[in-house]
Scaffold this active site. Structure first.
Site, PDB file in Angstrom:
ATOM      1  N   HIS A   1      -8.081  -4.104  -0.407  1.00 20.61           N
ATOM      2  CA  HIS A   1      -7.626  -5.471  -0.682  1.00 20.61           C
ATOM      3  C   HIS A   1      -8.590  -6.179  -1.614  1.00 20.61           C
ATOM      4  O   HIS A   1      -8.592  -7.404  -1.721  1.00 20.61           O
ATOM      5  CB  HIS A   1      -7.520  -6.276   0.616  1.00 20.61           C
ATOM      6  CG  HIS A   1      -6.772  -5.566   1.692  1.00 20.61           C
ATOM      7  ND1 HIS A   1      -7.395  -4.875   2.695  1.00 20.61           N
ATOM      8  CD2 HIS A   1      -5.442  -5.419   1.886  1.00 20.61           C
ATOM      9  CE1 HIS A   1      -6.470  -4.330   3.480  1.00 20.61           C
ATOM     10  NE2 HIS A   1      -5.292  -4.643   3.014  1.00 20.61           N
TER      11      HIS A   1
ATOM     12  N   HIS B   1       0.811  -1.222   0.000  1.00 18.05           N
ATOM     13  CA  HIS B   1       0.000   0.000   0.000  1.00 18.05           C
ATOM     14  C   HIS B   1       0.840   1.266   0.000  1.00 18.05           C
ATOM     15  O   HIS B   1       0.348   2.326   0.375  1.00 18.05           O
ATOM     16  CB  HIS B   1      -0.915   0.021   1.232  1.00 18.05           C
ATOM     17  CG  HIS B   1      -1.842  -1.127   1.360  1.00 18.05           C
ATOM     18  ND1 HIS B   1      -2.835  -1.375   0.446  1.00 18.05           N
ATOM     19  CD2 HIS B   1      -1.946  -2.107   2.304  1.00 18.05           C
ATOM     20  CE1 HIS B   1      -3.515  -2.458   0.822  1.00 18.05           C
ATOM     21  NE2 HIS B   1      -2.987  -2.924   1.933  1.00 18.05           N
TER      22      HIS B   1
END
Lengths: 333, 333
Positions: free
Chosen positions: A221, A58
């Site tokens: 996700h 991320h």
């Protein structure tokens, strides 16, 4: 899988190596496993510590936000997998400057379980700590169940406010915790995904989105969102997203807010600025004043295509903290 | 085409609107057509002006580098198309603070033709100007024909050095031009592309790259590169790219260089740091000292996947200029 890497299993550690080699004045690998990033420069003795943690994949989240005016340390897991209890404890120890530690992270089950256990174990060692969970994703649960919401890009604002508060001489753990709570209470995000991403160890996408389709509200996700349907015009997407954010936040005309237009990874700056244009026009219509907008890659899912919007309500304290000094390769304001 | 936009034909102007709305203290739309970005804050009277220009679709290039310590103004064309003569003249006028103007841009035929004509027309108005072409792409022509090479990410260093020099009290047009020439002489880049990008007005990729294949040396508009073949490990890619850059630049042990690891668009930070790790190790082996590396999105082709490496040779003057003050949302060092 078309990724520039060596071994999928070495992805996280080589990335952390590179991060520390590129920015040795900011980051230092720490912890028994090396899966903790701490500040390279020592913090003020007596300063409240602010730690976070989460899965890899991320960047700039979560690790990138270690630095002066931001986090003291961050525990990092594998791609899309939370950090271990041991790494969470090590991150807390790195952040301990004698005034307690705030654990500030996105609301995900695994992260919570491990950070809670780390907090209990650290307490046995006499380290006082508090927890604030970031729950900004309005698509992940209804307003009635807002405590169940996941944390997404809004965590960046929480880091910034809590981190800046903690730098202030005399700020207590209670003060820093209160600022983080206020930040989270005034923060809402929503994302729209156009294409998926690939976890290197898996080697293929964990989900698919058809050509011409998008998923509104998808999580970072790939968690299911609110609807799947044809790609819309940028202005229409922004209008729907802002409507969902502002009705949930219940803003009033004349309020001051910061706005984050965030690329989920592959979406280029050109599209982010087309989106920002729509956001600026819509917020002006609604009588909201934008303060220091952020446009870029702040919380990604590697090469996922898409964009998220975050609205952060400001009061005079938060606005002041937003402008306080910060040192990080990823914080530019 | 999965892009977040309204109308393909409005892509550039809405992007520029958004850029100026997001950063009103830095950028201002100027020129008769609105296709010039100038500084929002007035520059010092008697300062040498530095202008650039180029096609859209490369943010932060070219427009993003307008700001204190960087460019005075930039003329912007459609996606992958050069700016008009009129916009080049308007950019030069915006950059005219009474001490002449340096035209500093990548070596592309259309840009050169229009900027040359603009220079001649501006000269009739009494505006003195010089030209430095950035020619850093080693894959675009041999060392024997280095003047034919195209400009890619290395233009960012040239902007930075010339822009910082121009801020110095007393720096003449000759001084600023000489710094830009020195920067270009010591700069080499090469890119590797994994997937193509889409010009919005066209709606489909201008070229294809097979699954599992890459193209070494591809240009930022998809110009043909040196070879096409299977994706290699990051370390092997870096070794080949550095070998091509450093043999061309003829570096010696003990030299100081800056390094730019640039995403062509979609390639995420994680991979950039894996690449940087390999670069740092290889340069250490070769006895080169890295100064202030840049890792991120500096010169893109929208959502193209791939990475470019730039090596910039430094002397004491360039190293000083690299650290001089700069104000831009896209320059972070």
């Amino acid at each position: 899988m078309k990724k520039i890497l060596n071994e999928p299993l070495a992805y996280v550690d080589e990335m952390l190596d590179g991060l520390c080699l590129a920015h040795p004045d900011v980051y230092r690998r720490a912890g028994e496993s090396g899966r903790v990033i701490a500040r390279a420069a020592p913090a003020r003795e007596g300063k409240v510590g602010v730690v976070s943690g989460g899965g890899s994949g991320h960047l700039p989240l979560f690790t990138g936000y270690v630095g002066t005016g931001l986090l003291d340390a961050c525990a990092i897991g594998n791609v899309f997998a939370g950090p271990t209890v041991g790494d969470c404890i090590d991150a807390m120890r790195e952040a301990d400057h004698g005034a307690g530690v705030l654990r500030l992270y996105g609301n995900y089950g695994g992260d919570r379980m491990n950070f809670d256990m780390a907090g209990e174990l650290a307490e046995l060692d006499g380290l006082e700590s508090t927890t604030v969970l970031v729950t900004d994703d309005v698509a992940s649960a209804s307003a009635q169940e807002s405590a169940k919401r996941r944390g997404v890009a809004g965590v960046v604002y929480a880091y910034r406010f809590a981190g800046a508060k903690a730098e202030q001489e005399g700020a207590s753990l209670a003060d820093v915790t209160a600022v983080a709570r206020k930040a989270v209470a005034g923060c809402r995000s929503i994302g729209v995904a156009l294409t998926p991403c690939i976890v290197p160890e898996v080697g293929k996408p964990g989900f698919t989105i058809d050509d011409g389709e998008i998923e509104m509200g998808m999580g970072i996700h790939g968690e299911p969102g609110l609807w799947r349907g044809p790609l819309k015009r940028a202005d229409a997407l922004v209008q729907e997203m802002l409507e969902r954010l502002l009705s949930d936040l219940d803003t009033a005309r004349g309020e001051r807010v910061s706005v984050l237009v965030n690329s989920l990874g592959a979406t280029p700056y050109e599209e982010l600025y087309i989106v920002f244009r729509a956001v600026a026009r819509e917020l002006q219509t609604r009588g909201l004043q934008i303060v220091q907008p952020l446009v870029g890659r702040y919380a990604t899912s590697m090469e996922m295509t898409g964009v998220s919007l975050t609205i952060q309500r400001l009061d005079s304290e938060l606005e002041w903290l937003l402008h306080a000094p910060a040192v990080s390769p990823f914080w530019r304001a």
